[in-house]
Design a protein around this motif. Structure first.
Motif, mmCIF file in Angstrom:
data_model
loop_
_atom_site.group_PDB
_atom_site.id
_atom_site.type_symbol
_atom_site.label_atom_id
_atom_site.label_comp_id
_atom_site.label_asym_id
_atom_site.label_seq_id
_atom_site.Cartn_x
_atom_site.Cartn_y
_atom_site.Cartn_z
ATOM 1 N N PRO A 100 2.646 9.548 -3.443
ATOM 2 C CA PRO A 100 3.862 9.327 -2.654
ATOM 3 C C PRO A 100 4.898 10.430 -2.853
ATOM 4 O O PRO A 100 5.004 11.012 -3.923
ATOM 5 N N ALA A 101 5.637 10.686 -1.781
ATOM 6 C CA ALA A 101 6.727 11.659 -1.840
ATOM 7 C C ALA A 101 8.071 10.979 -1.660
ATOM 8 O O ALA A 101 9.108 11.585 -1.880
ATOM 9 N N ALA A 102 8.053 9.711 -1.255
ATOM 10 C CA ALA A 102 9.293 8.965 -1.018
ATOM 11 C C ALA A 102 9.132 7.543 -1.546
ATOM 12 O O ALA A 102 8.024 7.024 -1.630
ATOM 13 N N ALA A 103 10.246 6.938 -1.877
ATOM 14 C CA ALA A 103 10.233 5.570 -2.383
ATOM 15 C C ALA A 103 9.948 4.595 -1.245
ATOM 16 O O ALA A 103 10.282 4.854 -0.092
ATOM 17 N N GLY A 104 9.293 3.491 -1.591
ATOM 18 C CA GLY A 104 9.046 2.432 -0.634
ATOM 19 C C GLY A 104 7.572 2.186 -0.401
ATOM 20 O O GLY A 104 6.717 2.975 -0.802
ATOM 21 N N PRO A 105 7.263 1.049 0.253
ATOM 22 C CA PRO A 105 5.867 0.699 0.529
ATOM 23 C C PRO A 105 5.274 1.602 1.610
ATOM 24 O O PRO A 105 5.967 1.992 2.551
ATOM 25 N N GLN A 106 3.991 1.923 1.452
ATOM 26 C CA GLN A 106 3.279 2.764 2.412
ATOM 27 C C GLN A 106 1.862 2.228 2.568
ATOM 28 O O GLN A 106 1.317 1.634 1.636
ATOM 29 N N SER A 107 1.283 2.440 3.745
ATOM 30 C CA SER A 107 -0.078 1.955 3.973
ATOM 31 C C SER A 107 -0.810 2.868 4.946
ATOM 32 O O SER A 107 -0.204 3.660 5.663
ATOM 33 N N ALA A 108 -2.130 2.741 4.933
ATOM 34 C CA ALA A 108 -2.997 3.507 5.823
ATOM 35 C C ALA A 108 -4.289 2.713 5.979
ATOM 36 O O ALA A 108 -4.477 1.669 5.351
ATOM 37 N N THR A 109 -5.182 3.220 6.804
ATOM 38 C CA THR A 109 -6.494 2.607 6.990
ATOM 39 C C THR A 109 -7.568 3.605 6.584
ATOM 40 O O THR A 109 -7.593 4.733 7.078
ATOM 41 N N PHE A 110 -8.436 3.177 5.657
ATOM 42 C CA PHE A 110 -9.589 3.967 5.253
ATOM 43 C C PHE A 110 -10.746 3.566 6.153
ATOM 44 O O PHE A 110 -10.965 2.384 6.405
ATOM 45 N N GLY A 111 -11.486 4.547 6.634
ATOM 46 C CA GLY A 111 -12.636 4.258 7.477
ATOM 47 C C GLY A 111 -13.876 4.979 7.003
ATOM 48 O O GLY A 111 -13.821 6.130 6.560
ATOM 49 N N ALA A 112 -15.012 4.282 7.072
ATOM 50 C CA ALA A 112 -16.323 4.885 6.832
ATOM 51 C C ALA A 112 -17.054 4.829 8.164
ATOM 52 O O ALA A 112 -16.889 3.875 8.926
ATOM 53 N N SER A 113 -17.853 5.838 8.449
ATOM 54 C CA SER A 113 -18.535 5.870 9.730
ATOM 55 C C SER A 113 -19.884 6.552 9.606
ATOM 56 O O SER A 113 -20.009 7.566 8.915
ATOM 57 N N ALA A 114 -20.894 5.979 10.256
ATOM 58 C CA ALA A 114 -22.215 6.594 10.339
ATOM 59 C C ALA A 114 -22.918 5.999 11.555
ATOM 60 O O ALA A 114 -22.745 4.831 11.874
ATOM 61 N N PRO A 120 -16.963 0.410 9.255
ATOM 62 C CA PRO A 120 -16.107 -0.531 8.530
ATOM 63 C C PRO A 120 -14.798 0.132 8.102
ATOM 64 O O PRO A 120 -14.741 1.351 7.898
ATOM 65 N N THR A 121 -13.737 -0.679 7.957
ATOM 66 C CA THR A 121 -12.430 -0.166 7.537
ATOM 67 C C THR A 121 -11.845 -1.038 6.429
ATOM 68 O O THR A 121 -12.248 -2.191 6.255
ATOM 69 N N ALA A 122 -10.885 -0.473 5.720
ATOM 70 C CA ALA A 122 -10.144 -1.197 4.689
ATOM 71 C C ALA A 122 -8.697 -0.723 4.718
ATOM 72 O O ALA A 122 -8.421 0.438 5.014
ATOM 73 N N THR A 123 -7.783 -1.627 4.420
ATOM 74 C CA THR A 123 -6.364 -1.280 4.314
ATOM 75 C C THR A 123 -6.112 -0.675 2.938
ATOM 76 O O THR A 123 -6.615 -1.173 1.928
ATOM 77 N N VAL A 124 -5.332 0.391 2.905
ATOM 78 C CA VAL A 124 -4.950 1.067 1.663
ATOM 79 C C VAL A 124 -3.432 0.990 1.586
ATOM 80 O O VAL A 124 -2.741 1.280 2.566
ATOM 81 N N GLN A 125 -2.909 0.561 0.435
ATOM 82 C CA GLN A 125 -1.457 0.443 0.312
ATOM 83 C C GLN A 125 -0.995 0.819 -1.082
ATOM 84 O O GLN A 125 -1.756 0.791 -2.036
ATOM 85 N N GLY A 126 0.275 1.186 -1.164
ATOM 86 C CA GLY A 126 0.899 1.517 -2.435
ATOM 87 C C GLY A 126 2.392 1.646 -2.221
ATOM 88 O O GLY A 126 2.866 1.719 -1.084
ATOM 89 N N THR A 127 3.121 1.670 -3.312
ATOM 90 C CA THR A 127 4.570 1.788 -3.238
ATOM 91 C C THR A 127 5.019 2.987 -4.050
ATOM 92 O O THR A 127 4.690 3.103 -5.233
ATOM 93 N N GLY A 128 5.735 3.886 -3.398
ATOM 94 C CA GLY A 128 6.319 5.015 -4.103
ATOM 95 C C GLY A 128 7.601 4.566 -4.792
ATOM 96 O O GLY A 128 8.382 3.814 -4.217
ATOM 97 N N ILE A 129 7.793 4.994 -6.035
ATOM 98 C CA ILE A 129 9.022 4.649 -6.763
ATOM 99 C C ILE A 129 9.656 5.926 -7.303
ATOM 100 O O ILE A 129 8.973 6.886 -7.639
ATOM 101 N N ALA A 130 10.973 5.907 -7.335
ATOM 102 C CA ALA A 130 11.718 7.066 -7.839
ATOM 103 C C ALA A 130 11.409 7.262 -9.318
ATOM 104 O O ALA A 130 11.233 6.301 -10.057
#
Length: 168
Positions: A100-114, A120-130
Motif C-alpha cells: 500500500p501507498a495510502a492509508a485505508g482499505p483496498q481491494s482487487a480481483t485475482f484471476g487465473a485463466s487457462a 476462477p477468481t478470488a477477492t484480494v483485500q488489505g488495509t494500508g496504515i500510516a
C-alpha cells in the motif's frame, strides 16, 4: 465406461456389427484454494505476500495458465510454481503481494485463466496504515544552571506515537 453397438447394413447386404466402448474424461477445471485473501493491515511503504493454490480438478491437463490482478497497482502477482500446463489433479502455488501507498482499505480481483481450464477468481483485500511517528512534548526544556556531575532535577516529557502503526 460406456458401451454401444454399431450396426451398418443395407438392402441385400449382410449387416456388420461393431462393439464400441469408451471412457469419458472431464475437461480441465481450475479451482482456487480460497475465494478471499485478506492481507490485513500493512504499513504504507512496506509489503506483504500471500500464496493461493490453483488445482486442476479435471481429468486432463489445462492449457497455458495465466494470472492477473484487476485493478493492478498495490496488489500484484509476484511468482508461480505452475508450468506450461497444470496436470490433472495437480496443484501449484501463486504468490501475491500487497504494497500500500495510502492509508485505508483496498481491494482487487485475482484471476487465473487457462483454456481449457476456466477462469476462477478470488477477492484480494488489505488495509494500508500510516507508519508509526513519534512526538515529544514539550519540544524544549530549560534545566537552568547545573553544577557539573550533579543532578539538575527531573523534568517530565510526554512521548507519543501519533502514527497509525506500532513502534518497537
Amino acid at each position: 465406461t460406456r458401451t454401444a453397438v454399431l450396426t451398418v447394413g443395407g438392402m441385400g447386404v449382410t449387416p456388420v456389427t461393431v462393439n464400441l466402448s469408451g471412457l469419458g474424461q472431464a475437461q480441465a477445471l481450475l479451482q482456487l484454494s480460497t475465494n478471499l485473501i485478506d492481507f490485513g493491515s500493512v504499513v504504507n511503504g512496506a509489503s506483504s505476500t500471500a500464496t493461493i493454490s490453483v488445482t486442476n480438478r479435471g481429468d486432463v491437463p489445462s492449457g497455458l495458465p495465466s494470472f492477473s490482478m484487476t485493478p493492478m497497482g498495490v496488489f500484484s502477482v509476484v511468482s508461480n510454481t505452475c508450468g506450461a500446463t497444470i496436470g490433472a489433479g495437480v496443484t501449484c502455488a501463486v504468490t501475491l503481494s500487497f504494497a500500500p501507498a495510502a492509508a485505508g482499505p483496498q481491494s482487487a480481483t485475482f484471476g487465473a485463466s487457462a483454456m481449457p481450464g476456466g477462469n476462477p477468481t478470488a477477492t484480494v483485500q488489505g488495509t494500508g496504515i500510516a507508519p508509526g511517528a513519534l512526538s515529544i512534548t514539550p519540544t524544549t526544556r530549560d534545566f537552568g544552571s547545573v553544577v557539573l556531575m550533579q543532578s539538575g532535577g527531573f523534568q517530565d516529557f510526554t512521548i507519543r506515537n501519533t502514527g497509525g502503526s506500532n513502534l518497537s
